[in-house]
Design an enzyme around this catalytic site. Structure first.
Site, PDB file in Angstrom:
ATOM      1  N   SER A 113      -4.507  -3.288 -18.170  1.00 32.74           N
ATOM      2  CA  SER A 113      -4.105  -4.071 -17.459  1.00 32.74           C
ATOM      3  C   SER A 113      -4.086  -3.678 -15.906  1.00 32.74           C
ATOM      4  O   SER A 113      -4.830  -2.997 -15.544  1.00 32.74           O
ATOM      5  CB  SER A 113      -2.402  -3.841 -17.733  1.00 32.74           C
ATOM      6  OG  SER A 113      -2.076  -4.269 -18.963  1.00 32.74           O
ATOM      7  N   HIS A 118      -1.747  -7.939  -1.865  1.00 34.43           N
ATOM      8  CA  HIS A 118      -2.376  -8.799  -0.685  1.00 34.43           C
ATOM      9  C   HIS A 118      -1.432  -9.033   0.284  1.00 34.43           C
ATOM     10  O   HIS A 118      -0.227  -9.662  -0.072  1.00 34.43           O
ATOM     11  CB  HIS A 118      -3.207  -9.876  -1.216  1.00 34.43           C
ATOM     12  CG  HIS A 118      -4.172  -9.658  -2.286  1.00 34.43           C
ATOM     13  ND1 HIS A 118      -5.361  -9.189  -2.188  1.00 34.43           N
ATOM     14  CD2 HIS A 118      -4.120 -10.182  -3.681  1.00 34.43           C
ATOM     15  CE1 HIS A 118      -5.893  -9.047  -3.329  1.00 34.43           C
ATOM     16  NE2 HIS A 118      -5.241  -9.766  -4.202  1.00 34.43           N
ATOM     17  N   CYS A 141      -0.073  -5.625 -20.951  1.00 28.57           N
ATOM     18  CA  CYS A 141      -0.123  -5.974 -22.307  1.00 28.57           C
ATOM     19  C   CYS A 141       0.759  -4.995 -23.201  1.00 28.57           C
ATOM     20  O   CYS A 141       0.735  -3.823 -22.824  1.00 28.57           O
ATOM     21  CB  CYS A 141      -1.822  -5.956 -22.902  1.00 28.57           C
ATOM     22  SG  CYS A 141      -2.664  -6.905 -21.952  1.00 28.57           S
TER      23      CYS A 141
END
Length: 264
Positions: A113, A118, A141
């Protein structure tokens, strides 16, 4: 308590949380606008963002495999963390529809994962409005939902507007071979937010339950102009100027919240 669902092998559902925050301010002069960008670059540089995401990794109980981080010129930063599972059976509190912890650790079950962030500082070319946006994606997951990290993330940023998207993809099978396309109850992303957050924001849901798609938009309720003024030039605004700046800032917030240009 509901009986546990017996699965065949690993739970391979993929759960993705996309979380965007916007911080708005008014900086009148080019010098103050540049100072705002420099402030944001210092406050939310790659090092600080890495610290925040590392806390998220601890909250969801993952192992860090790799960290890639980068500051940009003239502004902005990015961090990506690749994470792997811990062989831990989650408790009921980790998968129920409730707010996650703040700085405390909660264990999870994850595999291959990632978490990314950003930043996007931006300044209106004419109106003096400066907008700082942060995009964070948490993809897991297994059993636990990344929504457990949402409560912590919202408390790490001064957010005027927040948009949250959550999606469960793929399927897992039970021991009888039946597919399960979601493994936990969810009525609203709002149920994963703490009471103080729900009280502070006006919130709207757009959910597509049959597709396991959930979307929540949040707009800060209380508006105090002094919280949005940045730089020396804004300290001596006249009453008329304060009214004009208030209209500009609120207009910017509404356009972002409704995702469309609106007449002035």
């Amino acid at each position: 308590m509901k009986s546990k669902l017996k699965l065949h092998g690993f739970n391979n559902l993929t759960k993705t949380l996309s979380f965007n925050i916007y911080d708005i301010c008014y900086a009148e002069t080019p010098q103050d606008q540049q100072a705002y960008v420099e402030y944001i670059n210092q406050e939310y540089n790659a090092k600080r963002l890495t610290q925040i995401l590392t806390e998220v990794v601890e909250i969801i109980g993952a192992n860090i495999l790799n960290i890639a981080s980068q500051d940009y010129e003239p502004q902005g930063a990015s961090v990506t963390i690749l994470i792997s599972e811990e062989p831990v059976t989650p408790t009921e509190s980790q998968i129920e529809e409730s707010p996650g912890p703040l700085p405390e650790i909660i264990l999870a079950h994850l595999d291959k994962s990632h978490i990314t962030v950003h930043t996007y500082p931006e300044i209106h070319p004419d109106a003096g409005i400066a907008t700082f946006r942060v995009d964070i994606d948490v993809s897991t997951c297994g059993v636990i939902s990344p929504l457990k990290a949402l409560n912590f993330l919202i408390h790490q940023f001064d957010s005027d507007i927040v948009t949250v998207d959550y999606r469960v993809r793929g399927f897992t099978r039970d021991v009888e071979g039946n597919k399960h396309f979601i493994d936990h109850e969810i009525n609203s992303i709002q149920n994963y937010l703490s009471e103080d957050t729900r009280d502070a924001y006006q919130m709207t849901d757009v959910n597509v339950y049959q597709e396991n798609l959930f979307h929540t938009k949040m707009l800060l309720k209380n508006f105090e102009l002094d919280n949005y003024l940045f730089g020396d030039a804004t300290s001596n605004l006249s009453a008329e100027q304060r009214a004009q700046v208030t209209d500009r800032v609120k207009h910017e917030m509404l356009e972002i919240f409704y995702a469309r240009n609106m007449p002035t």
